[in-house]
Design a protein around this motif. Structure first.
Motif, PDB file in Angstrom:
ATOM      1  N   ASP A 167       0.881   4.065  -2.863  1.00  7.16           N
ATOM      2  CA  ASP A 167       0.737   5.511  -2.644  1.00  7.16           C
ATOM      3  C   ASP A 167       1.919   6.266  -3.233  1.00  7.16           C
ATOM      4  O   ASP A 167       1.754   7.338  -3.860  1.00  7.16           O
ATOM      5  CB  ASP A 167       0.620   5.804  -1.155  1.00  7.16           C
ATOM      6  N   LYS A 202       1.490   6.371  -6.912  1.00  7.99           N
ATOM      7  CA  LYS A 202       0.471   7.341  -7.318  1.00  7.99           C
ATOM      8  C   LYS A 202       1.024   8.765  -7.280  1.00  7.99           C
ATOM      9  O   LYS A 202       0.778   9.556  -8.205  1.00  7.99           O
ATOM     10  CB  LYS A 202      -0.739   7.223  -6.387  1.00  7.99           C
ATOM     11  N   ARG A 203       1.756   9.076  -6.187  1.00  8.90           N
ATOM     12  CA  ARG A 203       2.347  10.411  -6.104  1.00  8.90           C
ATOM     13  C   ARG A 203       3.346  10.647  -7.233  1.00  8.90           C
ATOM     14  O   ARG A 203       3.354  11.716  -7.866  1.00  8.90           O
ATOM     15  CB  ARG A 203       3.037  10.581  -4.755  1.00  8.90           C
ATOM     16  N   LYS A 256       0.825  -1.202   0.000  1.00 10.54           N
ATOM     17  CA  LYS A 256       0.000   0.000   0.000  1.00 10.54           C
ATOM     18  C   LYS A 256       0.863   1.257   0.000  1.00 10.54           C
ATOM     19  O   LYS A 256       0.571   2.227  -0.717  1.00 10.54           O
ATOM     20  CB  LYS A 256      -0.927  -0.005   1.214  1.00 10.54           C
TER      21      LYS A 256
END
Length: 752
Positions: A676, A679-680, A672
């Motif tokens: 994240d 995604k950033r 996870k």
């Protein structure tokens, strides 16, 4: 790494052998054919030769199933079958592992089965094999109730002693007598049953030629029944030390423990105690033992596995206990406790000290080694040990460092503290202890006690931790007596803590002799909290009385046999029973020969015989029911052990799944976090991409303008190129015409 791989491979091979035997056993139970019997025999022979004893420890489900299958198949085989004796060889092989031996007796109950195999065996060599196996299994056995097989086993053993003695076959008689000693020693129920079934006078006469075994049996039977003289007891002690040497050669833990415990229990028998106090050969016997131990340690056996190393350390611990007991005998009132005492190991003490120094940090026998060192410091004459320690304190410093570690065993730490107290009281080592122990040492040792919360139950701290804390407190008070300014206030503060007061109360109620003595020494401190400790004692006593359960028979009951027999007024001796039986046979014979003229007497005798037959039938039925109940108990106990093994396996699997779940959860959290982060990073890249796309569009527009300009320039370039080419052609023509004109002019000039 290679050793670990080899161990894993051997373990897998052992499991495959066990599975094969269980398969062949089940196959034989379902198909009792000759082929199945041959396969079973072959599988059992393979187990006793190719599989190491350490793998028979009942630590997993496969081994539990194996013992149950072995018990089941042995109960179905006849005494003439070779497969049965292969299975007995497997049992003998298993007995080399201590855990397996204990499980064979207590959990899987092979003794009743072996008893009936013994009863049905007629061949001399096979009978001897069963006796040897039963002897190995009964060393140190504890029997708390009268099981049905005991009657049969006692009868068979007594019969072997009587009959083989008449035939002169001493080996079988000695084995049978040794088994009788094993099952009667500290087993009050068996001893009482034995006395009810044997004429002790005749039995004592029958075994009088068996030396050490006869003396040991007479000691167990107590003073009033049979009293060996002192010369026989001295020979018994000499033979005992010889037996100890034989046990050390093979690291035979059960037999050695049996001999050592028997000698340590000498105080329960006045004759044996007096013999040990007057025995003059301790130095010689201990010296032989030390020679044997040094010879064994000099030969490094790289082939010893972990199980054999464990047995070696247990044997060393038992020897340390025996030497410590011999040292303590010299302080008894009967010896006078002076320099003229017969018991003295002074000539052996330097060798004992050098030898035990290598075992002080052992996990198994380290406590016994430290206790023996403490005994040597306190009781050795001519100050043989303390000056050595003062000259070379590295050994004590090493023990101090090891004892203050959090992972140190409480029992080992308590033994070290007890040793430090003895060294502190010795003038040669007092300064050493005072300088090597600081206040932080006491804080580390007492941390477990001081961390106990007041609302926690009284048993939140184990008795081993309590013992360690009490001895540490005693050492601290001894320090305060020498260095009052440094430690007096600390002692007063600790004694006012409820945790410490509760530990003192628990030590008085549940502690052993050493802990209780330590508490009494602590109570002599001038600020000892008597009222508070008394309150804790009262509360603990009341809670103990409300939850007290019936206790099991004590191990010391075997030495109180005479008092029990004397209190039983209705007890009928075996001799009286034999006389009564002879009278009944005489009357019955007279009735058969019609020598009873009185009709009434004849009718009474008939009624009497009827009652006897009825009672005999009832007794036989009850015995059969007891045997059936015993078999059912064995079956249920084996099922219970199997269920426990399965439960342990499920717990292990559950624990592994729990660990895997936690690992997966951790991996999921990591994934996870990575998601994240991705995604950033993707958003940042998209922003950069959009910014770059705008600049790219502007650049494209500029490129289009430049392209159009380049097209115009290309056209101009083409035109200029065409003009250049035309001019070049024109220039070529002019150059050609010029050359022609020059040649014409030159010709004209030459003509002129």
């Amino acid at each position: 790494m290679l050793t670990r791989k080899n161990t894993t491979a051997s373990s897998n091979d052992a499991i495959s052998y066990v599975r094969d035997f269980s398969f062949q056993a089940n196959y034989y139970k379902n198909n009792k054919s000759d082929e199945a019997l041959v396969l079973l025999n072959r599988s059992a022979s393979l187990l006793s030769t190719a599989m190491q004893p350490q793998y028979f420890a009942p630590k997993n489900l496969e081994i539990s199933k194996f013992f149950i299958d072995l018990h089941t198949v042995m109960s179905t085989l006849s005494n003439d079958s070779d497969a049965l004796w292969s299975c007995i060889a497997v049992l003998q092989h298993c007995c080399r592992n201590l855990e397996a031996q204990k499980a064979i007796v207590e959990e899987y109950r092979f003794l009743p089965l072996l008893t009936f195999i013994l009863k049905g065996t007629q061949t001399s060599d096979k009978l001897q094999r069963v006796l040897i196996l039963i002897q190995e299994l009964t060393f140190g056995i504890r029997i708390t109730w009268e099981e049905p097989y005991l009657v049969v086993l006692l009868g068979q053993l007594v019969q072997i002693v009587y009959h083989t003695s008449e035939k002169g076959e001493d080996v079988q008689a000695q084995l049978a007598l040794s088994i009788l000693i094993n099952i009667c020693y500290k087993n009050f129920v068996v001893l009482f049953l034995f006395l009810r079934s044997v004429n002790i006078c005749n039995f004592s006469k029958c075994i009088k030629n068996y030396g050490m075994l006869a003396s040991k049996m007479c000691i167990i039977l107590s003073d009033d029944i049979c009293v060996p003289d002192q010369n026989e007891l001295h020979l018994f002690l000499r033979s005992s030390f010889k037996t100890i040497g034989e046990c050390v050669k093979s690291w035979n833990v059960p037999h050695l423990r049996h001999v050592v415990e028997f000698l340590k229990d000498s105080r329960a028998h006045s004759g044996l105690e007096q013999a040990m106090l007057s025995y003059k050969n301790y130095c010689e016997d201990i010296e032989k033992l030390l020679d044997l131990l040094e010879a064994r340690n000099a030969v490094v056996d790289d082939g010893m596995n972990e199980d054999q190393h464990k047995q070696q350390q247990i044997c060393m611990g038992l020897l340390f206990q025996l030497i410590e007991y011999i040292m303590e005998l010299s302080t008894l009132p009967d010896t006078g406790g002076d320099e003229n005492s017969i018991i003295s190991l002074d000539s052996n003490i330097p060798r004992i000290f050098e030898f035990l120094s290598t075992w002080l940090e052992s996990d198994i026998c380290g406590v016994n080694a430290i206790n023996l060192l403490d005994t040597l410091v306190r009781l050795a004459k001519r100050e043989l040990i303390a000056p050595r320690i003062a000259r070379d304190p590295s050994l004590i410093i090493q023990l101090i460092t090891a004892s203050e570690k959090p992972e140190a065993s409480p029992l080992q730490t308590a033994a070290v503290l007890k040793l430090l107290i003895s060294l502190l009281h010795h003038p040669k080592t007092e300064k050493l202890i005072l300088t090597k122990i600081t206040e932080s040492y006491f804080d580390k040792i007492l941390s477990s006690l001081l961390s106990v919360k007041l609302k926690m139950p009284d048993n939140s701290l184990s008795m081993a931790e309590v013992e360690k804390s009490i001895l540490c407190l005693l050492l601290l008070i001894n320090f305060a007596e020498i260095a009052k300014k440094a430690y007096f206030e600390k002692c007063c503060t600790l004694l006012q803590l409820p945790q410490v007061q509760n530990a003192l109360a628990r030590a008085l109620i549940n502690g052993n002799e050493n802990v209780s003595t330590a508490v009494f020494h602590i109570s002599q401190f001038e600020h000892f909290p008597q009222v508070e400790v008394a309150k804790h004692l009262s509360r603990l006593n009341s809670s103990l009385a409300s939850s007290k359960a019936p206790s099991l028979p004590s191990d010391e009951q075997w030495c109180n046999l005479n008092a029990v027999l004397k209190s039983q007024k209705a007890f009928v001796s075996k001799e009286f029973e034999e006389r009564l039986q002879a009278l009944i046979e005489t009357i019955t014979q007279a009735q058969r020969n019609n020598q009873l003229n009185n009709l009434t007497t004849s009718q009474i005798i008939e009624l009497f015989n009827y009652k006897i037959e009825k009672l005999s039938t009832s007794e036989e039925n009850m015995q059969k029911r007891l045997e059936q109940a015993s078999e059912e108990i064995s079956h249920l106990k084996q099922r219970l052990n199997l269920q426990n093994a399965e439960l342990e396996r499920y717990h292990t699997m559950n624990f592994e799944l729990h660990i895997k779940r936690e690992s997966l959860q951790t991996q999921c959290q990591d994934l996870k976090q990575q998601q994240d982060t991705l995604k950033r990073n993707m958003n940042n890249l998209m922003k950069k991409l959009s910014e770059q796309s705008e600049s790219l569009q502007i650049a494209e527009k500029r490129l289009a303008v430049k392209t159009s300009d380049m097209i115009v320039l290309q056209k101009n370039y083409s035109e200029l190129k065409d003009q250049l080419q035309a001019k070049t052609e024109e220039l070529d023509k002019l150059q050609t015409a010029a050359k022609e004109n020059v040649s014409v002019f030159y010709n004209l000039y030459n003509g002129l």
